[in-house]
Design an enzyme around this catalytic site. Structure first.
Site, PDB file in Angstrom:
ATOM      1  CD  GLU A 132     -44.721 -35.266   8.274  1.00 24.71           C
ATOM      2  OE1 GLU A 132     -43.772 -35.178   7.469  1.00 24.71           O
ATOM      3  OE2 GLU A 132     -44.732 -36.075   9.220  1.00 24.71           O
ATOM      4  CE  LYS A 151     -41.864 -40.429   0.706  1.00 25.63           C
ATOM      5  NZ  LYS A 151     -42.043 -41.289   1.901  1.00 25.63           N
ATOM      6  CG  HIS A 194     -28.981 -10.739  21.093  1.00 22.76           C
ATOM      7  ND1 HIS A 194     -28.469  -9.498  21.386  1.00 22.76           N
ATOM      8  CD2 HIS A 194     -29.347 -11.274  22.287  1.00 22.76           C
ATOM      9  CE1 HIS A 194     -28.502  -9.294  22.689  1.00 22.76           C
ATOM     10  NE2 HIS A 194     -29.036 -10.360  23.263  1.00 22.76           N
TER      11      HIS A 194
END
Length: 549
Positions: free
Chosen positions: A355, A514, A386
């Site tokens: 960000e 947004k 793993h």
């Protein structure tokens, strides 16, 4: 803070030429030529943290040229500008002063000619008083019972930092149960509310403006749930506190503004855990431990602001990152903590870095022609071994890695920690030096394997090595050392932003989605077919409406 295109500097041109000389040099070659490499390319901070950057594809000449780049981009004056309260977040006309929040020296820091420290200290004192009342049980809920559970409702910087720190410092926690709700998906708040009792739960609503859509949606759902049990709205004041600056909205919600904890526009969300946003941390580990967290960060702030660049840990890590991102074409960096308590650390700095430096426009408003912020990802070891280490070891992508581990564990069970740390040490060795065809063939011969099998299988067992890593070994994960580690990464991000000529402390990239969501939301209220968007978005919305019934 000067606006300098790094690619136009003499240092960048020198680095490009140097890269041509270095691109085929291996880490194994570098160690073979210099038996003293570890001591030259490692440093200890405050006898609490060892940073080993020797397993990188760098030489002293590489670092000297990278330091020249930092000088040409005037990093030193940029650091002074931030610490002095200059408004270096120019797109929002704001100072950037998370360092003031942990300024344990209490030296004056001015914004618009006003010392911010008295207000910082006043909020800290208010957090101390409030938290002590909650932790001690002096604070009672609406039925006279003490608080047992705290639910932090926030998103982004109002969630990621406090959640990461409270998890990392679980060995220091008190009796209070901590919960975090961030996602506007109703499942998140619903599942948390199943675990708590309205009579003994305190909600912290973390939103500077008290208008953040996700946070306020969750806060109102929490309030509705609470009032179903409590009945009278006057009881809200005993069970909700606000981390905000909007006193009017806080009061309208039913929260006593005496329990509103303020912070300032010079505190960026992803740098806000040191502020009132960290109230959940204080409630989890106590105020004294929170002060230790601040003190560790302040110690790293002093190191960053006063240590010459050649020995400055955030600067060194930043420069090495630029070297890989812009010259070797490495697009990602992995953060790999070998400590289960640190399981949210990579996610926290995924926001912190991406960000901050995920920008394609420079400080002059021009589209850049070089790489800016990398993709950040990671999981705790040994789980990652793993899962995705296969690609790091034998894939076609270069993935520089930061390995982080404590020398002392909080849970000394049997030989668990020795096994964990043996993997920590082994992975960086394996990534650096690999395993040659000759070694694999000899192993097969020693095992008496069929020569035909050997010819077929050997290529798949070869490790090229030459995969770069940093190792950060902490004495122990304490509030102090964690604070220093977080600040180390914060200043690394800032340093890279300065050199890459981008604004690190705004985040305009979060806005468009947004805005469009606010436009789409009213269109979802009824069953009418939508045709106001592109065919893909129309199709998705219309299928959603058909399926929801």
């Amino acid at each position: 803070m000067k606006n300098i295109n790094p690619t136009q500097t003499a240092a960048w041109q020198a680095l490009q030429k140097h890269f041509d000389e270095m691109k085929d040099v291996t880490i194994a070659d570098l160690f073979a030529k210099d038996g003293d490499r570890f001591s030259k390319f490692s440093a200890t901070f405050d006898d609490q943290m060892l940073v080993d950057y020797s397993k990188n594809r760098i030489t002293e000449e590489t670092l000297a040229k990278l330091q020249d780049l930092a000088k040409e981009c005037d990093l030193a004056s940029a650091i002074k500008s931030m610490f002095s309260g200059e408004k270096i977040n120019r797109t929002e006309n704001r100072a950037v002063l998370h360092v003031a929040l942990r300024n344990r020296s209490n030296t004056p820091i001015l914004v618009d000619g006003k010392d911010v420290m008295p207000e910082v200290n006043a909020v800290l004192e208010k957090m101390k008083t409030f938290s002590e009342a909650i932790i001690s049980g002096e604070w009672k809920g609406y039925t006279g019972k003490a608080i047992t559970d705290v639910v932090n409702i926030g998103i982004g910087g109002s969630d990621l930092g406090p959640y990461m720190v409270t998890e990392a410092l679980r060995p220091y926690k008190n009796h209070l149960n901590m919960h975090f709700v961030s996602n506007v998906d109703g499942t998140h708040i619903a599942e948390v509310l199943k675990k708590v009792n309205p009579e003994t739960t305190l909600f912290l609503v973390a939103s500077k403006t008290f208008t953040t859509q996700e946070t306020m949606t969750n806060a109102h759902s929490a309030r509705d749930w609470f009032l179903k049990a409590a009945g009278d709205e006057k009881h809200v004041a005993k069970h909700f506190a606000a981390l905000s600056t909007n006193a009017t909205a806080v009061g309208e919600f039913g929260i006593d503004t005496a329990n509103m904890f303020e912070f300032w526009d010079w505190v960026g969300g992803r740098y806000s855990l040191w502020s009132a946003i960290g109230l959940s941390i204080v409630l989890s580990i106590g105020f004294d431990n929170f002060v230790e967290l601040l003190s560790g960060a302040h110690a790293m702030d002093k190191h960053f602001s006063t240590t010459p660049a050649e020995k400055n840990l955030p600067v060194l890590l930043a420069l090495i990152g630029i070297w890989y991102n812009n010259f070797f074409g490495a697009e990602t960096e992995a953060i790999l903590p070998y400590d289960q308590y640190m399981h949210r650390f990579a996610a926290y700095f995924q926001q912190g870095n991406m960000e901050s430096n995920g920008k394609y426009v420079d400080r002059n408003g021009n589209v850049v022609d070089y790489q800016t912020g990398p993709i950040i990802w990671g999981e705790p070891g040994t789980n990652g071994q793993h899962a995705f280490y296969q690609l790091i070891h034998q894939g076609t992508k270069m993935v520089p890695c930061d390995f982080i581990a404590p020398a002392i564990t909080h849970n000394p069970l049997s030989d668990h920690h020795q096994k964990l740390l043996s993997n920590f040490f082994a992975q960086t060795e394996a990534l650096a030096f690999g395993k040659s065809r000759e070694v694999v063939e000899q192993e097969y011969r020693d095992q008496g394997k069929d020569p035909a099998t050997l010819d077929y299988v050997v290529p798949f067992k070869v490790f090229e090595g030459n995969r770069p890593t940093n190792s950060i070994l902490l004495r122990e994960i304490t509030p102090f050392s964690l604070g220093a580690l977080i600040a180390l990464y914060e200043h690394k991000i800032f340093t890279q932003g300065v050199i890459l000529n981008i604004f690190t402390f705004d985040q305009w990239g979060v806005e468009l989605g947004k805005q469009l969501a606010n436009r789409i939301l009213p269109e979802l209220k009824d069953d009418k077919e939508i045709s106001s968007h592109d065919s893909s978005t129309n199709g998705l919305i219309n299928r959603y409406k058909a399926w929801r019934g």
